[in-house]
Design an enzyme around this catalytic site. Structure first.
Site, PDB file in Angstrom:
ATOM      1  N   LYS A   1      16.445   4.143  -8.810  1.00  0.00           N
ATOM      2  CA  LYS A   1      16.770   3.376 -10.021  1.00  0.00           C
ATOM      3  C   LYS A   1      15.561   3.311 -10.967  1.00  0.00           C
ATOM      4  O   LYS A   1      15.664   3.596 -12.148  1.00  0.00           O
ATOM      5  CB  LYS A   1      17.200   1.939  -9.666  1.00  0.00           C
TER       6      LYS A   1
ATOM      7  N   ARG B   1      21.823  -8.362  -8.425  1.00  0.00           N
ATOM      8  CA  ARG B   1      21.837  -7.980  -7.016  1.00  0.00           C
ATOM      9  C   ARG B   1      22.805  -8.831  -6.208  1.00  0.00           C
ATOM     10  O   ARG B   1      22.931  -8.624  -5.003  1.00  0.00           O
ATOM     11  CB  ARG B   1      20.433  -8.145  -6.442  1.00  0.00           C
TER      12      ARG B   1
ATOM     13  N   ARG C   1       6.758   6.307  -0.776  1.00  0.00           N
ATOM     14  CA  ARG C   1       6.394   5.737  -2.085  1.00  0.00           C
ATOM     15  C   ARG C   1       4.980   5.136  -2.043  1.00  0.00           C
ATOM     16  O   ARG C   1       4.632   4.412  -1.114  1.00  0.00           O
ATOM     17  CB  ARG C   1       7.403   4.652  -2.459  1.00  0.00           C
TER      18      ARG C   1
ATOM     19  N   ARG D   1       3.559  -0.342  -0.910  1.00  0.00           N
ATOM     20  CA  ARG D   1       4.080  -1.690  -1.091  1.00  0.00           C
ATOM     21  C   ARG D   1       4.323  -2.307   0.286  1.00  0.00           C
ATOM     22  O   ARG D   1       4.837  -1.654   1.176  1.00  0.00           O
ATOM     23  CB  ARG D   1       5.414  -1.652  -1.858  1.00  0.00           C
TER      24      ARG D   1
ATOM     25  N   ARG E   1      15.711  -4.848   4.032  1.00  0.00           N
ATOM     26  CA  ARG E   1      16.128  -4.685   2.626  1.00  0.00           C
ATOM     27  C   ARG E   1      17.457  -3.932   2.550  1.00  0.00           C
ATOM     28  O   ARG E   1      18.296  -4.240   1.720  1.00  0.00           O
ATOM     29  CB  ARG E   1      15.049  -3.946   1.838  1.00  0.00           C
TER      30      ARG E   1
HETATM   31  P1  AMP Z   1      12.686  -3.829  -6.121  1.00  0.00           P
HETATM   32  O1  AMP Z   1      11.360  -3.465  -6.710  1.00  0.00           O
HETATM   33  O2  AMP Z   1      13.815  -3.761  -7.097  1.00  0.00           O
HETATM   34  O3  AMP Z   1      12.969  -3.062  -4.836  1.00  0.00           O
HETATM   35  O4  AMP Z   1      12.595  -5.364  -5.703  1.00  0.00           O
HETATM   36  C1  AMP Z   1      11.654  -5.812  -4.749  1.00  0.00           C
HETATM   37  C2  AMP Z   1      12.032  -7.183  -4.249  1.00  0.00           C
HETATM   38  O5  AMP Z   1      12.051  -8.119  -5.343  1.00  0.00           O
HETATM   39  C3  AMP Z   1      13.410  -7.294  -3.628  1.00  0.00           C
HETATM   40  O6  AMP Z   1      13.431  -6.892  -2.270  1.00  0.00           O
HETATM   41  C4  AMP Z   1      13.689  -8.792  -3.791  1.00  0.00           C
HETATM   42  O7  AMP Z   1      12.946  -9.552  -2.855  1.00  0.00           O
HETATM   43  C5  AMP Z   1      13.097  -9.072  -5.165  1.00  0.00           C
HETATM   44  N1  AMP Z   1      14.097  -8.862  -6.226  1.00  0.00           N
HETATM   45  C6  AMP Z   1      14.104  -7.901  -7.194  1.00  0.00           C
HETATM   46  N2  AMP Z   1      15.165  -8.024  -7.994  1.00  0.00           N
HETATM   47  C7  AMP Z   1      15.875  -9.088  -7.515  1.00  0.00           C
HETATM   48  C8  AMP Z   1      17.099  -9.718  -7.901  1.00  0.00           C
HETATM   49  N3  AMP Z   1      17.823  -9.273  -8.927  1.00  0.00           N
HETATM   50  N4  AMP Z   1      17.515 -10.788  -7.176  1.00  0.00           N
HETATM   51  C9  AMP Z   1      16.808 -11.261  -6.144  1.00  0.00           C
HETATM   52  N5  AMP Z   1      15.656 -10.705  -5.719  1.00  0.00           N
HETATM   53  C10 AMP Z   1      15.181  -9.638  -6.400  1.00  0.00           C
END
Ligand code: AMP
Length: 209
Positions: free
Chosen positions: A13, A88, A122, A153, A164
């Protein structure tokens, strides 16, 4: 064009949203990036979010909804945006529908082997925040853009990846039927080869190849 990119962690994404930002100049609104930025800056929101992110759990809806609502009201979003990582959950999608008009929801459909490969390889630059994959790096410790230190990360480590993906299936996957039912969803199957995948995505968006 107001877009949502939906798909599991590691589907690409952020990568494709970043490419579109360069190509057609519409901002990428990544809730993950915004939350990590808040953590780095030590804000109250960042303090609230950190323990959820580290555990691979979702940050509470009310925290992210307010953050996105504020971001979409900024002038650069007036000409369109790509939401990357939001919504999400169904309550997030319902809240979004009250303050945004979404044109299309792109569901990135990717096999689990590709997802695991993306997440485990990554690396992120600790200085410029650029994201890279070890497969494309000569040195997996040094940022090819700025020379900064590349790190993995915390939530890309194997134990957290597993959670996740489970959280995605339980809390985010229901959004596929949510958006399919309201006619906004387009499935975009990806094979894991960046250039051809991006061409497929552009075509689905009605952009020139
Ligand atoms: P990402 O970089 O999109 O993989 O997001 C990393 C982490 O941020 C996720 O595993 C969640 O803990 C948190 N996060 C990101 N976007 C959301 C969202 N829309 N709702 C809740 N938690 C989020």
């Amino acid at each position: 064009m107001n877009l949502i990119f939906l798909g599991p962690p590691g589907a690409g994404k952020g990568t494709h949203a970043g490419m579109l930002r360069e190509e057609i100049g519409i901002p990428q609104v990544s809730t993950g990036d915004m939350l990590r930025e808040n953590i780095r800056e030590g804000t109250e929101l960042g303090l609230k979010a950190k323990r959820f992110i580290d555990a691979g759990e979702l940050v509470p809806d009310e925290v992210v909804i307010g953050m996105v609502r504020e971001r979409l009201s900024q002038p650069d979003c007036a000409k369109g945006y790509v939401l990357d990582g939001f919504p999400r959950t169904v309550p997030q999608a319902e809240a979004l529908s009250r303050f945004a008009d979404i044109d299309k929801v792109v569901n990135l459909v990717v096999g689990e082997d590709i997802i695991l490969g993306h997440l485990s390889g990554r690396r992120v630059c600790a200085d410029c925040r650029g994201t890279f994959h070890t497969r494309r790096l000569r040195d997996d410790k040094v940022c090819p853009d700025c020379g900064g230190r590349l790190i993995q990360r915390e939530d890309d480590k194997p134990e957290t990846i597993k959670n996740r993906l489970a959280v995605y299936r339980r809390q985010t996957e229901p959004l596929i039927s949510f958006y399919r039912e309201n006619g906004l969803l387009t499935d975009v199957p990806l094979q894991g080869e960046l250039a051809s995948d991006h061409a497929v995505l552009r075509e689905a968006l009605g952009l020139e190849a």
